[in-house]
Design a protein around this motif. Structure first.
Motif, PDB file in Angstrom:
ATOM      1  N   SER A 168      -4.654  -3.896   7.452  1.00  0.00           N
ATOM      2  CA  SER A 168      -3.224  -3.584   7.326  1.00  0.00           C
ATOM      3  C   SER A 168      -2.457  -4.897   7.344  1.00  0.00           C
ATOM      4  O   SER A 168      -3.009  -5.934   7.714  1.00  0.00           O
ATOM      5  CB  SER A 168      -2.752  -2.675   8.466  1.00  0.00           C
ATOM      6  OG  SER A 168      -2.681  -3.398   9.675  1.00  0.00           O
ATOM      7  N   PRO A 202       1.801  -6.727   7.770  1.00  0.00           N
ATOM      8  CA  PRO A 202       3.196  -6.442   8.101  1.00  0.00           C
ATOM      9  C   PRO A 202       3.976  -6.001   6.863  1.00  0.00           C
ATOM     10  O   PRO A 202       3.714  -6.483   5.755  1.00  0.00           O
ATOM     11  CB  PRO A 202       3.723  -7.783   8.617  1.00  0.00           C
ATOM     12  CG  PRO A 202       2.517  -8.551   9.036  1.00  0.00           C
ATOM     13  CD  PRO A 202       1.419  -8.097   8.133  1.00  0.00           C
ATOM     14  N   TRP A 203       4.917  -5.091   7.060  1.00  0.00           N
ATOM     15  CA  TRP A 203       5.744  -4.572   5.976  1.00  0.00           C
ATOM     16  C   TRP A 203       6.358  -5.704   5.161  1.00  0.00           C
ATOM     17  O   TRP A 203       6.322  -5.688   3.938  1.00  0.00           O
ATOM     18  CB  TRP A 203       6.833  -3.663   6.561  1.00  0.00           C
ATOM     19  CG  TRP A 203       7.970  -3.360   5.645  1.00  0.00           C
ATOM     20  CD1 TRP A 203       9.274  -3.795   5.772  1.00  0.00           C
ATOM     21  CD2 TRP A 203       7.947  -2.535   4.460  1.00  0.00           C
ATOM     22  NE1 TRP A 203      10.042  -3.296   4.742  1.00  0.00           N
ATOM     23  CE2 TRP A 203       9.256  -2.526   3.924  1.00  0.00           C
ATOM     24  CE3 TRP A 203       6.934  -1.818   3.794  1.00  0.00           C
ATOM     25  CZ2 TRP A 203       9.589  -1.824   2.769  1.00  0.00           C
ATOM     26  CZ3 TRP A 203       7.276  -1.123   2.634  1.00  0.00           C
ATOM     27  CH2 TRP A 203       8.582  -1.130   2.138  1.00  0.00           C
ATOM     28  N   THR A 228       3.669   1.970  12.705  1.00  0.00           N
ATOM     29  CA  THR A 228       3.974   0.954  13.697  1.00  0.00           C
ATOM     30  C   THR A 228       2.860   0.997  14.737  1.00  0.00           C
ATOM     31  O   THR A 228       2.253   2.051  14.964  1.00  0.00           O
ATOM     32  CB  THR A 228       5.366   1.167  14.325  1.00  0.00           C
ATOM     33  OG1 THR A 228       5.649   0.080  15.193  1.00  0.00           O
ATOM     34  CG2 THR A 228       5.466   2.478  15.073  1.00  0.00           C
ATOM     35  N   SER A 229       2.553  -0.145  15.324  1.00  0.00           N
ATOM     36  CA  SER A 229       1.364  -0.241  16.180  1.00  0.00           C
ATOM     37  C   SER A 229       1.534   0.444  17.524  1.00  0.00           C
ATOM     38  O   SER A 229       0.588   0.536  18.287  1.00  0.00           O
ATOM     39  CB  SER A 229       0.996  -1.707  16.411  1.00  0.00           C
ATOM     40  OG  SER A 229       0.848  -2.344  15.176  1.00  0.00           O
ATOM     41  N   ARG A 284      -0.853   0.081   5.513  1.00  0.00           N
ATOM     42  CA  ARG A 284      -2.312   0.112   5.371  1.00  0.00           C
ATOM     43  C   ARG A 284      -2.659   0.836   4.070  1.00  0.00           C
ATOM     44  O   ARG A 284      -2.066   1.869   3.751  1.00  0.00           O
ATOM     45  CB  ARG A 284      -2.926   0.856   6.556  1.00  0.00           C
ATOM     46  CG  ARG A 284      -4.451   0.932   6.538  1.00  0.00           C
ATOM     47  CD  ARG A 284      -4.982   1.793   7.676  1.00  0.00           C
ATOM     48  NE  ARG A 284      -4.821   1.160   8.979  1.00  0.00           N
ATOM     49  CZ  ARG A 284      -4.163   1.690  10.012  1.00  0.00           C
ATOM     50  NH1 ARG A 284      -3.595   2.865   9.905  1.00  0.00           N
ATOM     51  NH2 ARG A 284      -4.079   1.042  11.153  1.00  0.00           N
ATOM     52  N   ARG A 301       4.215  -1.810   9.613  1.00  0.00           N
ATOM     53  CA  ARG A 301       3.025  -2.304   8.921  1.00  0.00           C
ATOM     54  C   ARG A 301       2.625  -1.327   7.822  1.00  0.00           C
ATOM     55  O   ARG A 301       3.044  -0.167   7.831  1.00  0.00           O
ATOM     56  CB  ARG A 301       1.847  -2.477   9.891  1.00  0.00           C
ATOM     57  CG  ARG A 301       2.073  -3.498  10.977  1.00  0.00           C
ATOM     58  CD  ARG A 301       0.834  -3.672  11.857  1.00  0.00           C
ATOM     59  NE  ARG A 301      -0.272  -4.358  11.179  1.00  0.00           N
ATOM     60  CZ  ARG A 301      -0.394  -5.686  11.099  1.00  0.00           C
ATOM     61  NH1 ARG A 301       0.512  -6.467  11.653  1.00  0.00           N
ATOM     62  NH2 ARG A 301      -1.418  -6.228  10.470  1.00  0.00           N
TER      63      ARG A 301
END
Ligand SMILES: *[C@@H]1O[C@H](CO)[C@@H](O)[C@H](O)[C@H]1NC(C)=O
Ligand SMILES: *[C@@H]1O[C@H](CO)[C@@H](O)[C@H](O)[C@H]1NC(C)=O
Ligand SMILES: *[C@@H]1O[C@H](CO)[C@@H](O)[C@H](O)[C@H]1NC(C)=O
Ligand SMILES: *[C@@H]1O[C@H](CO)[C@@H](O)[C@H](O)[C@H]1NC(C)=O
Ligand SMILES: *[C@@H]1O[C@H](CO)[C@@H](O)[C@H](O)[C@H]1NC(C)=O
Ligand SMILES: *[C@@H]1O[C@H](CO)[C@@H](O)[C@H](O)[C@H]1NC(C)=O
Ligand SMILES: *[C@@H]1O[C@H](CO)[C@@H](O)[C@H](O)[C@H]1NC(C)=O
Ligand SMILES: *[C@@H]1O[C@H](CO)[C@@H](O)[C@H](O)[C@H]1NC(C)=O
Ligand SMILES: *[C@@H]1O[C@H](CO)[C@@H](O)[C@H](O)[C@H]1NC(C)=O
Ligand SMILES: *[C@@H]1O[C@H](CO)[C@@H](O)[C@H](O)[C@H]1NC(C)=O
Ligand SMILES: *[C@@H]1O[C@H](CO)[C@@H](O)[C@H](O)[C@H]1NC(C)=O
Ligand SMILES: *[C@@H]1O[C@H](CO)[C@@H](O)[C@H](O)[C@H]1NC(C)=O
Length: 480
Positions: free
Chosen positions: A369, A371-372, A327-328, A344, A342
């Motif tokens: 990367s 989003p999930w 997560t960011s 990557r 997310r």
């Protein structure tokens, strides 16, 4: 244009200023240095175990160590917690030992990490640590070739539709031309290859590109009496030819059947990462061990080849792919909203110090990367997500496929409604082709399988090798 660049620049700054948090990782690894797989019963060499151990240790310093900015949220740093880890490999010595060596690097003996927690004290005052300086036993799940779960690691084996598609590669003009133009080159290696028991001059062709490269590459590393007989340049050419032959055997843009192994692998990756998501981060690190075939097929279907032509090449020994779930933000708990997640993709081409774990965009994108939720839908598009689906697509007679036949769901068309994430375009393509080919295809497939089985049973007793080494009609699809 300038504005766009500036915006990108500043959002880039913002992203790096904001610390992200890794929530889980799934890693797929190739074995390290080994004996030539031409000879059944081949194994990892000491160098090979060192390579896989080294890579496991490097993953430790990236994802497990507390001084790493990428430490997985809540992961146990020193004492392994088996509920946080899932490790699996095909039930074959080379790949089981690959996973073991990697795990030894990921969680080394406790005495060297934290002597205080190494030993446990009994009521009577005696203390005990594990043998071998507090060796840590990470559970490793070996998958036998007739287990339904084997398809995530070896989806190209026991699948007649793949074998049939691979045969088509040998009939392609691309193959025929290479075959002709490299004939003299291959014949020039008779002196080096002639001592291999089942090689005749007629076997020195592009059709054996991987096998010849493997024999000579292994000899160049291990066989003192053949050292220097094949030049660096020749070895490079042999490898480049093996690259193209193996890529062609594992991916074809217009023939999805070629990459069924990669599609099942994609389903396996999705499943592992989704377990991290659905358990809110209880599962933190998954390790899967497998073959270069699976790497190449996945490089093709995920369009990594459009990002870098290097993905057309065979990955090095001990190469790894890592899928990070993150997560960011800098968080202390697993995000409650899946929209904050997310994924990557990263690749490391071997175990050398100079080789780093690098991020690459998947699916022909430009960001490293995604989003999930996008990742899930893009992966589902290229994935086989259930064993039932795999059985239908492959027309496989593996024993575990029988279960789906009794419910009348073995026919390709009806497997469409099977459980899991629905059918992908790729799958639909395969099924379309199969319906067209109809009964002939099934009969041909069964014939291949029959021949494959006969060859296997013929070989096993004669050489007295461990029977759990899997052999298939494609000499190159054997483990790794
Ligand atoms: C993340 O937050 C923690 C406190 O919650 C802080 O100690 C740590 O330094 C932060 N990390 C980064 C990279 O900002
Ligand atoms: C983390 O600590 C280990 C030793 O405990 C050290 O070898 C390594 O360089 C450190 N890594 C970072 C990123 O500081
Ligand atoms: C303590 O108990 C363990 C297990 O019963 C036994 O093996 C060990 O010898 C005991 N130690 C002493 C000092 O009695
Ligand atoms: C890829 O598949 C198409 C369609 O089946 C076929 O015409 C072509 O020859 C194949 N190419 C290779 C390299 O296998
Ligand atoms: C390899 O080269 C050595 C001398 O450089 C030679 O004696 C030997 O016969 C060669 N072996 C093969 C298999 O060509
Ligand atoms: C060499 O060719 C013969 C005859 O086609 C075949 O039986 C044999 O399996 C081949 N050997 C190898 C190593 O490909
Ligand atoms: C090493 O190379 C020599 C000469 O090419 C060959 O005769 C021998 O079989 C090779 N040894 C192994 C273990 O492959
Ligand atoms: C993820 O796992 C949950 C719980 O098992 C399941 O309901 C969901 O369908 C899975 N999603 C994917 C994309 O596999
Ligand atoms: C990995 O290394 C091999 C050998 O140098 C090369 O052919 C291949 O293209 C590399 N793969 C990637 C993705 O960099
Ligand atoms: C792969 O990515 C390239 C570049 O983004 C794109 O042009 C191409 O259509 C993609 N191919 C597939 C099969 O998605
Ligand atoms: C699925 O993949 C194909 C290429 O293989 C692409 O053309 C299509 O747009 C993808 N679909 C989705 C929903 O991503
Ligand atoms: C499933 O049924 C079909 C048609 O009867 C048969 O050809 C196939 O071998 C069966 N597969 C299994 C795994 O029993």
């Amino acid at each position: 244009m300038l504005l766009k660049l500036l915006t990108a620049f500043y959002s880039g700054l913002l992203l790096t200023a904001q610390a992200e948090t890794i929530l889980g990782v799934t890693v797929f690894t190739r074995h390290g240095d080994r004996q030539s797989k031409h000879y059944s019963g081949y194994g990892l060499t000491a160098l090979g175990t060192q390579q896989n151990f080294q890579v496991g240790g490097d993953y430790r310093s990236i994802y497990i160590a507390s001084n790493s900015s990428k430490q997985i949220l809540g992961v146990s740093e020193n004492r392994v917690v088996n509920s946080q880890i899932f490790a699996t490999a095909p039930d074959q010595s080379v790949l089981l030992n690959t996973a073991t060596a990697f795990l030894q690097g990921l969680y080394p003996p406790l005495e060297g990490l934290d002597p205080e927690i190494t030993s446990q004290t009994l009521n009577n005052g005696s203390s005990y640590g594990n043998p071998l300086n507090g060796y840590q036993y990470v559970v490793l799940h070996g998958k036998e070739e007739d287990a339904p779960d084997t398809i995530w690691l070896k989806g190209d084996e026991g699948c007649p539709v793949v074998t049939k598609s691979a045969k088509k590669f040998q009939e392609s003009t691309e193959f025929q031309e290479k075959h002709k133009s490299t004939r003299a080159f291959y014949e020039s290696f008779w002196e080096e290859i002639g001592s291999v028991y089942d090689y005749q001059p007629s076997n020195l062709t592009y059709a054996n590109a991987y096998d010849i490269f493997d024999l000579l590459n292994v000899a160049s590393i291990h066989n003192a009496s053949s050292a220097g007989n094949v030049t660096e340049e020749e070895l490079f050419q042999l490898r480049t030819l093996a690259d193209s032959a193996e890529f062609g055997l594992n991916f074809n843009n217009t023939d999805p059947a070629r990459s069924i192994g990669g599609q099942a692998f994609a389903g396996g990756i999705l499943n592992q990462l989704n377990q991290t998501v659905s358990t809110k981060g209880k599962l933190k690190f998954s390790l899967m061990a497998g073959s270069y075939d699976t790497f190449l097929a996945f490089f093709g279907i995920s369009n990594l080849t459009s990002t870098s032509p290097n993905f057309f090449g065979l990955p090095h020994y001990a190469a790894t792919m890592s899928f990070e779930l993150f997560t960011s933000e800098n968080v202390t708990a697993f995000p409650s909203d899946n929209n904050d997640l997310r994924v990557r993709f990263l690749f490391r081409n071997g175990s050398d110090d100079g080789e780093t774990l690098r991020a690459f965009p998947l699916f022909g994108g430009s960001e490293d990367s995604l989003p999930w939720t996008d990742f899930v839908s893009q992966m589902q598009n290229i994935s086989i997500t259930t064993s039932e689906q795999w059985c239908g697509i492959c027309q496989s007679d593996m024993p575990f496929c029988e279960a789906y036949n009794s419910t009348g769901s073995s026919s390709p068309a009806s497997s469409q409604g099977g459980s899991g994430g629905g059918m992908s375009n790729v799958v639909a393509g395969v099924i379309g082709a199969m319906v067209t080919l109809g009964v002939v295809a099934i009969l041909v497939g069964l014939a291949f399988l029959f021949l494959r089985r006969r060859r296997t049973s013929h070989i096993a007793p004669a050489t007295a090798q461990p029977i759990n080494e899997k052999h298939s009609g494609r000499s190159d699809s054997d483990s790794a």
